[in-house]
Scaffold this motif. Structure first.
Motif, PDB file in Angstrom:
ATOM      1  N   ALA A   1      12.146  88.093  47.830  1.00  0.00           N
ATOM      2  CA  ALA A   1      12.030  88.536  46.441  1.00  0.00           C
ATOM      3  C   ALA A   1      11.174  89.787  46.335  1.00  0.00           C
ATOM      4  O   ALA A   1      11.492  90.717  45.573  1.00  0.00           O
ATOM      5  N   GLU A   2      10.092  89.843  47.107  1.00  0.00           N
ATOM      6  CA  GLU A   2       9.225  91.015  47.072  1.00  0.00           C
ATOM      7  C   GLU A   2       9.943  92.244  47.629  1.00  0.00           C
ATOM      8  O   GLU A   2       9.803  93.359  47.097  1.00  0.00           O
TER       9      GLU A   2
ATOM     10  N   GLY B   1      14.380  91.682  38.883  1.00  0.00           N
ATOM     11  CA  GLY B   1      14.580  90.264  38.651  1.00  0.00           C
ATOM     12  C   GLY B   1      15.267  89.565  39.808  1.00  0.00           C
ATOM     13  O   GLY B   1      15.941  90.176  40.634  1.00  0.00           O
ATOM     14  N   TYR B   2      15.084  88.223  39.834  1.00  0.00           N
ATOM     15  CA  TYR B   2      15.616  87.438  40.945  1.00  0.00           C
ATOM     16  C   TYR B   2      17.122  87.592  41.088  1.00  0.00           C
ATOM     17  O   TYR B   2      17.635  87.798  42.192  1.00  0.00           O
ATOM     18  N   TRP B   3      17.858  87.469  39.981  1.00  0.00           N
ATOM     19  CA  TRP B   3      19.313  87.411  40.102  1.00  0.00           C
ATOM     20  C   TRP B   3      19.917  88.750  40.461  1.00  0.00           C
ATOM     21  O   TRP B   3      20.917  88.806  41.191  1.00  0.00           O
TER      22      TRP B   3
ATOM     23  N   ALA C   1      22.837  91.594  44.442  1.00  0.00           N
ATOM     24  CA  ALA C   1      22.852  92.824  45.236  1.00  0.00           C
ATOM     25  C   ALA C   1      22.640  92.508  46.708  1.00  0.00           C
ATOM     26  O   ALA C   1      23.322  93.058  47.583  1.00  0.00           O
ATOM     27  N   GLY C   2      21.701  91.602  46.995  1.00  0.00           N
ATOM     28  CA  GLY C   2      21.407  91.290  48.380  1.00  0.00           C
ATOM     29  C   GLY C   2      22.568  90.633  49.097  1.00  0.00           C
ATOM     30  O   GLY C   2      22.852  90.945  50.258  1.00  0.00           O
TER      31      GLY C   2
ATOM     32  N   PRO D   1      27.338  96.491  37.854  1.00  0.00           N
ATOM     33  CA  PRO D   1      26.928  97.419  38.915  1.00  0.00           C
ATOM     34  C   PRO D   1      25.549  98.037  38.739  1.00  0.00           C
ATOM     35  O   PRO D   1      25.169  98.923  39.505  1.00  0.00           O
ATOM     36  N   ASP D   2      24.757  97.609  37.741  1.00  0.00           N
ATOM     37  CA  ASP D   2      23.465  98.249  37.474  1.00  0.00           C
ATOM     38  C   ASP D   2      22.573  98.287  38.708  1.00  0.00           C
ATOM     39  O   ASP D   2      21.804  99.241  38.897  1.00  0.00           O
ATOM     40  N   ALA D   3      22.657  97.247  39.552  1.00  0.00           N
ATOM     41  CA  ALA D   3      21.778  97.186  40.722  1.00  0.00           C
ATOM     42  C   ALA D   3      21.868  98.435  41.578  1.00  0.00           C
ATOM     43  O   ALA D   3      20.862  98.914  42.115  1.00  0.00           O
TER      44      ALA D   3
END
Length: 275
Positions: A24-25, A34-36, A41-42, A72-74
Motif C-alpha cells: 500500500a505504501e 487509495g487502496y482500490w 492498477a497494481g 483509467p485515472d490511475a
C-alpha cells in the motif's frame, strides 16, 4: 485434485500483495490514490494503461462501476511499468523476513510456470511477460502470481462456460458457505439492487434456494466449475510429475508462516485458507 492443492499451497504467498502495508505504501509513493486504485492498477499494470471495460471483464467478480472509479485515472498518476516494479519490490520486502531461503521452491515454481499455456488467459499472460527479478523472493512471488492468475483466468472461463456472470459466481461461493455476503459485497462494489437481482436469477434457475443456499443443482454446478477449473490448471502439475509433492512440501510451511505472521489474515475477503 492436485491442481487445487497447488493453489492452496501457494495462494497465501501471492496474496501477501493485497494485505502487506509495504504494498500500500509503494502504491502511494508511486502516486496512486487509495487502496482500490492501488489494487486495480497494481494487478493490471503488466497489461499497460488498460481501461475500465476490459479490466472489469478480466477481473470478473468486481462491479464495473467500482473498477471505473480507479481506471483509467490511475495511469495519469503512475506509469504501468513503475507500478509493476514498485509492487514487486514492496511485496518481496514484506515476504523476505518470513519465508527465508526459497531457492529450491523458486526453481520448482518456475518449472510449473514454464508449462503454462496462456490462450484465453490475459492476466496470466501479462504477468508471465514481466522480467524475472534478480532477488529470489521477488522472483518467487512473480511465479506464484503467474500460477495464480493462470488458474484464475481458467476459473473465469469455467464460470462463463457454465452461464454465470461474475456476481453470480460469487453468489455460488456464498451459497456454498465459503464466504459471507457481509465479507465480500463491500469489497466488490455491487449495489444491493444488483445483488438482489442476481440472487433472483439464480433462484429462478434453480441454483439457489429461498435462503440463498445452493440447491442440489447448485452444488452440482459448483462441482462442475471447480472440476473444470482444476482441469484447466492441470498443465503445471503434470509438468512437475512426482516433484509436485516436493513443491507442496516446501510451499505449505511458507504459506502457513505468512498467515501466522499476520501478513495475510484469515478469514479474508478472498476466501484464501490456511493450507
Amino acid at each position: 485434485m492436485t491442481a487445487r492443492r497447488l493453489w492452496a499451497a501457494v495462494e497465501p504467498l501471492h496474496a501477501a500483495v493485497y494485505f502487506a502495508p509495504e504494498t500500500a505504501e509503494a502504491a502511494k509513493v508511486a502516486g496512486l490514490r487509495g487502496y482500490w486504485m492501488g489494487y486495480f492498477a497494481g494487478r493490471l499494470a503488466p497489461l499497460g494503461p488498460v481501461g475500465p471495460e476490459p479490466a472489469a471483464a478480466m477481473l470478473f467478480g468486481f462491479a464495473p462501476a467500482m473498477v471505473a472509479r480507479a481506471l483509467p485515472d490511475a495511469w495519469s498518476f503512475a506509469a504501468p511499468g513503475a507500478v509493476v516494479g514498485s509492487r514487486i519490490e514492496a511485496v518481496a520486502t514484506a515476504l523476505r523476513p518470513v519465508v527465508g531461503d526459497v531457492a529450491e521452491l523458486d526453481e520448482l515454481l518456475w518449472r510449473a510456470v514454464d508449462a503454462c499455456e496462456f490462450g484465453g488467459r490475459p492476466l496470466a499472460a501479462a504477468w508471465a511477460a514481466v522480467p524475472k527479478h534478480a532477488d529470489p523472493v521477488a522472483r518467487l512471488w512473480l511465479a506464484t502470481t503467474i500460477l495464480r492468475e493462470h488458474r484464475g483466468d481458467g476459473h473465469v472461463l469455467a464460470a462463463v462456460h457454465a452461464g454465470l456472470s461474475g456476481l453470480e459466481t460469487t453468489l455460488t461461493h456464498i451459497g456454498d458457505g465459503v464466504i459471507t455476503r457481509a465479507d465480500i459485497q463491500p469489497h466488490r462494489g455491487w449495489s444491493d439492487a444488483q445483488w438482489d437481482a442476481a440472487v433472483d436469477r439464480l433462484r429462478a434457475r434453480g441454483v439457489l434456494d429461498a435462503e440463498g443456499r445452493l440447491t442440489e443443482a447448485g452444488r452440482e454446478l459448483r462441482r462442475t466449475i471447480e472440476e473444470d477449473t482444476d482441469r484447466l490448471a492441470a498443465a503445471p502439475v503434470e509438468a512437475l510429475g512426482a516433484d509436485v509433492e516436493r513443491l507442496l512440501t516446501l510451499a505449505v510451511p511458507l504459506s502457513r508462516a505468512v498467515i501466522d505472521a499476520g501478513v495475510v489474515p484469515v478469514p479474508n475477503p478472498m476466501g484464501v485458507p490456511r493450507p
